[in-house]
Structures are given as structure tokens and as C-alpha cells.
Design a protein around this motif. Structure first.
Motif, mmCIF file in Angstrom:
data_model
loop_
_atom_site.group_PDB
_atom_site.id
_atom_site.type_symbol
_atom_site.label_atom_id
_atom_site.label_comp_id
_atom_site.label_asym_id
_atom_site.label_seq_id
_atom_site.Cartn_x
_atom_site.Cartn_y
_atom_site.Cartn_z
ATOM 1 N N ALA A 120 -44.720 -6.482 -30.603
ATOM 2 C CA ALA A 120 -45.026 -6.151 -31.998
ATOM 3 C C ALA A 120 -44.036 -6.835 -32.938
ATOM 4 O O ALA A 120 -44.429 -7.407 -33.960
ATOM 5 N N ALA A 121 -42.756 -6.801 -32.595
ATOM 6 C CA ALA A 121 -41.738 -7.425 -33.445
ATOM 7 C C ALA A 121 -41.832 -8.941 -33.416
ATOM 8 O O ALA A 121 -41.525 -9.607 -34.413
ATOM 9 N N SER A 122 -42.286 -9.498 -32.306
ATOM 10 C CA SER A 122 -42.327 -10.957 -32.183
ATOM 11 C C SER A 122 -43.359 -11.590 -33.116
ATOM 12 O O SER A 122 -43.288 -12.782 -33.404
ATOM 13 N N ARG A 123 -44.286 -10.788 -33.610
ATOM 14 C CA ARG A 123 -45.273 -11.330 -34.560
ATOM 15 C C ARG A 123 -44.610 -11.777 -35.854
ATOM 16 O O ARG A 123 -45.147 -12.631 -36.558
ATOM 17 N N HIS A 124 -43.451 -11.186 -36.176
ATOM 18 C CA HIS A 124 -42.776 -11.484 -37.450
ATOM 19 C C HIS A 124 -41.424 -12.155 -37.249
ATOM 20 O O HIS A 124 -40.689 -12.349 -38.215
ATOM 21 N N ASP A 125 -41.081 -12.492 -36.009
ATOM 22 C CA ASP A 125 -39.765 -13.049 -35.707
ATOM 23 C C ASP A 125 -39.947 -14.223 -34.748
ATOM 24 O O ASP A 125 -40.168 -14.032 -33.557
ATOM 25 N N ALA A 126 -39.856 -15.436 -35.291
ATOM 26 C CA ALA A 126 -40.129 -16.634 -34.488
ATOM 27 C C ALA A 126 -39.141 -16.778 -33.333
ATOM 28 O O ALA A 126 -39.532 -17.183 -32.227
ATOM 29 N N GLU A 127 -37.883 -16.460 -33.560
ATOM 30 C CA GLU A 127 -36.883 -16.578 -32.496
ATOM 31 C C GLU A 127 -37.214 -15.627 -31.339
ATOM 32 O O GLU A 127 -37.178 -16.013 -30.168
ATOM 33 N N LEU A 128 -37.550 -14.395 -31.681
ATOM 34 C CA LEU A 128 -37.912 -13.415 -30.656
ATOM 35 C C LEU A 128 -39.201 -13.830 -29.960
ATOM 36 O O LEU A 128 -39.322 -13.725 -28.736
ATOM 37 N N ARG A 129 -40.164 -14.325 -30.720
ATOM 38 C CA ARG A 129 -41.436 -14.752 -30.135
ATOM 39 C C ARG A 129 -41.214 -15.858 -29.108
ATOM 40 O O ARG A 129 -41.724 -15.795 -27.989
ATOM 41 N N ASP A 130 -40.429 -16.873 -29.477
ATOM 42 C CA ASP A 130 -40.199 -17.990 -28.562
ATOM 43 C C ASP A 130 -39.420 -17.554 -27.323
ATOM 44 O O ASP A 130 -39.759 -17.943 -26.198
ATOM 45 N N ALA A 131 -38.383 -16.750 -27.534
ATOM 46 C CA ALA A 131 -37.553 -16.308 -26.408
ATOM 47 C C ALA A 131 -38.335 -15.388 -25.468
ATOM 48 O O ALA A 131 -38.230 -15.504 -24.242
ATOM 49 N N SER A 132 -39.125 -14.483 -26.036
ATOM 50 C CA SER A 132 -39.886 -13.563 -25.187
ATOM 51 C C SER A 132 -41.027 -14.277 -24.479
ATOM 52 O O SER A 132 -41.350 -13.956 -23.330
ATOM 53 N N GLN A 133 -41.609 -15.283 -25.133
ATOM 54 C CA GLN A 133 -42.666 -16.059 -24.470
ATOM 55 C C GLN A 133 -42.103 -16.783 -23.258
ATOM 56 O O GLN A 133 -42.706 -16.796 -22.185
ATOM 57 N N GLU A 134 -40.923 -17.364 -23.415
ATOM 58 C CA GLU A 134 -40.321 -18.104 -22.302
ATOM 59 C C GLU A 134 -39.921 -17.174 -21.154
ATOM 60 O O GLU A 134 -40.162 -17.466 -19.982
ATOM 61 N N ALA A 135 -39.322 -16.031 -21.500
ATOM 62 C CA ALA A 135 -38.799 -15.131 -20.457
ATOM 63 C C ALA A 135 -39.851 -14.186 -19.894
ATOM 64 O O ALA A 135 -39.821 -13.850 -18.713
#
Length: 196
Positions: free
Chosen positions: A109-124
Motif C-alpha cells: 500500500a505504501a509503495s504506491r506513493h513511494d518510488a524508493e520503497l516500490r523499487d526496493a520491495s519489487q526487487e526483494a
């Protein structure tokens, strides 16, 4: 004989790492990503912020590590049957308990508004699971079960997208019925035109 120099300071204690990750998971469930702070994690663990920053350089790194600690992608299935392999890929998204799903929902939910979190969570978190579908479909092409014309990358995104919607948008867990419906009603019909 030369010895490898030890890093300055005390060696890291794995028990502290586990406590910090567990506490971060708890706070993600209770407060969400936006309200979670390094101060709150440190306070609840009785640790210093320096202890956390020695392990993770940012809140995003800590949160992704905490979520990743709950998920281990299985080996790529190889039953010899494409349908069974696709079902096994989907079953990797079933969580043993609600805790995993709640932590993941908070991060997604938070990654929708946070590009850094989105990229890091997608990778991990995302890539190890979606790659299961890529590898199963690629192997089916290599074995001559599917035509090389199949759009592997697109079809490999179908189930992860449905799982994301179910977890992040609806707050639900992925269940066996979701997997069977997606494989039998979406993936296999889409693949049928590429079957040899």
C-alpha cells in the motif's frame, strides 16, 4: 598466515537483528509504513538508533528486510506438467498466517506513493516470486511445449498482478481457489494458442 581484520566495534548479534525485524513487522501492522519511525523501533526494542543504522541505512531498507524475512520463494517447480507447475507457482503466494499478509499489505500500500520503497520491495519481494512464472514458461518453450511466440514477460505478470490487487487493494489473502481460477481461466486459455 594472515588473518582477516575484524570490523571495528562489537560483532552484530543475530538475535538483535531478529528482534528489530520482528518489531518492525509489528509496527507495520499496527501503524503502517508512513507512521513507522526508526525511533519507534528503537524504543520498543530498547535499542539505540545507531544499532539500527549499523544494520540498515534507511527506514526503507529496514522495512524491506523485515518484510523479506517473512517470505522465501520456493524452488522453481518441475512436475513435468505445465498446469501443475503454474499452480505450484501460484501457491508460493499463499501465506501461512495473516501476519505475513498484513505486513505485505502495509508495504504494498505504501509503495504506491513511494518510488524508493516500490523499487526496493519489487526487487526483494516481487521479483523472486514472479520469476517463478518466467522460468516455468521459459522452460515450457525450451521443451517445445509452448511456441517461442508466447509473450512470457506479459503472462508471467498476470498472477502477481492479481495477487497484488487481492492483498494490497482488497486486504485479502491469496487462497487456493484464486490460483486455480487464474491458471484455468486466464493463463492456460491464453497459452492455448501457443501450445504445440
Amino acid at each position: 598466515m594472515t588473518s582477516t581484520p575484524r570490523a571495528p566495534g562489537r560483532p552484530k548479534d543475530p538475535a538483535i537483528d531478529e528482534e528489530l525485524l520482528r518489531t518492525t513487522q509489528d509496527l507495520l501492522i499496527e501503524d503502517g509504513f508512513e507512521r513507522l519511525t526508526m525511533d519507534a523501533v528503537a524504543r520498543r526494542c530498547g535499542a539505540s538508533k545507531a544499532t539500527i543504522y549499523r544494520r540498515w541505512t534507511s527506514k526503507t531498507a529496514l522495512v524491506v528486510a523485515a518484510a523479506a524475512a517473512l517470505f522465501t520463494a520456493p524452488d522453481v517447480p518441475d512436475t513435468g506438467d505445465l498446469r501443475e507447475d503454474l499452480l505450484a507457482c501460484g501457491r508460493a503466494y499463499i501465506t501461512a498466517d495473516g501476519r505475513n499478509a498484513k505486513v505485505l499489505a502495509s508495504v504494498l500500500a505504501a509503495s504506491r506513493h513511494d518510488a524508493e520503497l516500490r523499487d526496493a520491495s519489487q526487487e526483494a519481494l516481487g521479483a523472486p516470486y514472479s520469476s517463478l512464472f518466467v522460468q516455468v514458461l521459459s522452460r515450457a518453450v525450451a521443451r517445445g511445449v509452448l511456441s517461442p511466440e508466447v509473450d512470457i514477460d506479459l503472462l508471467a505478470e498476470v498472477f502477481p498482478a492479481i495477487a497484488y490487487h487481492r492483498i494490497a487493494a482488497e486486504g485479502l489473502q491469496v487462497v487456493e481457489a484464486d490460483i486455480i481460477r487464474t491458471v484455468d481461466s486466464v493463463l492456460l486459455p491464453a497459452l492455448h494458442t501457443f501450445t504445440r
